[in-house]
Write an enzyme that holds these catalytic residues in place. Structure first.
Site, short mmCIF file in Angstrom:
data_model
loop_
_atom_site.label_atom_id
_atom_site.label_comp_id
_atom_site.label_asym_id
_atom_site.label_seq_id
_atom_site.Cartn_x
_atom_site.Cartn_y
_atom_site.Cartn_z
N HIS A 15 -0.65 -11.46 -4.87
CA HIS A 15 0.70 -10.94 -4.72
C HIS A 15 1.75 -11.82 -5.37
O HIS A 15 2.69 -11.31 -6.00
CB HIS A 15 1.03 -10.78 -3.23
CG HIS A 15 0.25 -9.70 -2.55
ND1 HIS A 15 0.35 -8.38 -2.92
CD2 HIS A 15 -0.62 -9.75 -1.51
CE1 HIS A 15 -0.44 -7.65 -2.14
NE2 HIS A 15 -1.04 -8.46 -1.29
N ASP B 103 -2.98 -3.20 -5.05
CA ASP B 103 -1.90 -4.14 -4.74
C ASP B 103 -0.98 -4.34 -5.95
O ASP B 103 0.25 -4.40 -5.81
CB ASP B 103 -2.48 -5.49 -4.31
CG ASP B 103 -3.01 -5.50 -2.90
OD1 ASP B 103 -2.69 -4.58 -2.12
OD2 ASP B 103 -3.76 -6.43 -2.55
N HIS C 53 -9.05 -2.65 -4.79
CA HIS C 53 -7.91 -2.90 -3.90
C HIS C 53 -6.93 -3.87 -4.55
O HIS C 53 -5.71 -3.73 -4.36
CB HIS C 53 -8.37 -3.44 -2.54
CG HIS C 53 -7.24 -3.57 -1.58
ND1 HIS C 53 -6.78 -2.50 -0.84
CD2 HIS C 53 -6.43 -4.62 -1.28
CE1 HIS C 53 -5.75 -2.89 -0.11
NE2 HIS C 53 -5.51 -4.18 -0.36
N HIS D 264 0.84 -1.21 0.00
CA HIS D 264 0.00 0.00 0.00
C HIS D 264 0.87 1.26 0.00
O HIS D 264 0.54 2.25 -0.67
CB HIS D 264 -0.94 0.01 1.21
CG HIS D 264 -1.76 -1.22 1.33
ND1 HIS D 264 -2.38 -1.59 2.51
CD2 HIS D 264 -2.08 -2.19 0.42
CE1 HIS D 264 -3.03 -2.72 2.32
NE2 HIS D 264 -2.86 -3.11 1.07
#
Length: 268
Positions: free
Chosen positions: A250, A224, A220, A70
């Site tokens: 991720h 990421d 979101h 973030h």
């Protein structure tokens, strides 16, 4: 090289460990973003990623810094590439669950002007593994589209695109998770700082609180992606590419970032 004009300090609980965390962010005339914890220093570089389980972690044999994505996304949004960050805890503060508080702090501190250079790729880059795809294609402009297929009425086979005209919606998109998995995660040592103020809970028929914007969880995921790619020195906002992501996270972001790090070409 771009940095902030004065130091800023932000603090809150840490999402994973539940410990109070403070970050003092200082201007730097040395290019790169570095995290300091005690006497240890680690550079924000994709080659230093040591874990992508639940969040992005950088480190080496002596230091681990958790949940940096973030913060890195905020740096990308603000075009900042040079900072020294001094931490009281090895996990960054979660603040509001997205990047908006970091962006606001940087803007209030003042950001040095910079010459924006645009990059592209000459050939397509692919990561394909079953239902998970991440593709980067040469393009005349930037286009990012992200798809999820969650067990939730609003998030089944749903695609959302990055709208560069409203970056605020991306920046303030909060981290999220299934409410019915929270206890299990906390017993495993994760999400101990998850609160309604910083995390959007997905329930069987909705959410634990009002959305900041439509399809906030997917936004979101885009946030990421921005943060993870910036670990490769790859600012999505400086690219003329099309990025298509389907049911990733991720680990896939980092795999792609490691590849694109050496494939970027300055646009003529």
């Amino acid at each position: 090289m771009t940095t902030i004009k004065k130091e800023v300090t932000l603090k809150s609980i840490a999402l994973m460990t539940g410990v109070d965390s403070e970050a003092k962010v200082c201007p730097s005339q040395t290019k790169g973003i570095r995290f300091h914890f005690g006497e240890k220093v680690i550079a924000a570089d994709v080659d230093n990623v040591v874990s992508t389980e639940h969040c992005t972690v950088i480190g080496d044999d002596t230091i681990k810094i958790m949940l940096i994505e973030h913060f890195m996304a905020a740096c990308a949004i603000c075009q900042i590439d040079s900072l020294d960050v001094y931490l009281s805890h090895f996990e960054l503060p979660i603040l509001g669950g997205g990047s908006k508080e970091w962006v606001n702090a940087f803007q209030n501190a003042g950001i040095e002007s910079c010459d924006k250079k645009i990059f592209t790729v000459k050939e397509p880059l692919y990561y394909l593994n079953g239902k998970t795809h991440l593709v980067v294609l040469p393009a005349k402009d930037l286009n990012v589209t992200y798809s999820v297929n969650f067990k939730h009425k609003d998030l089944k086979n749903r695609w959302v695109s990055l709208d560069t005209k409203n970056i605020d919606e991306i920046a303030q998109a909060r981290t999220f998770g299934y409410l019915n998995e929270l206890e299990m995660l906390q017993k495993a040592g994760y999400a101990r700082g998850a609160k309604i103020e910083n995390t959007l809970g997905l329930t069987d028929d909705g959410y634990t609180c009002e959305l900041n914007s439509e399809f906030e969880p997917i936004k979101h995921k885009i946030l990421d992606l921005i943060g993870d790619f910036y670990l490769a020195g790859c600012n999505i906002f400086n690219l003329h590419v099309q990025i298509i992501v389907k049911e990733a996270g991720h680990s896939v972001h980092i795999i792609a970032a490691k590849e694109i790090k050496y494939k970027l070409t300055l646009e003529e």
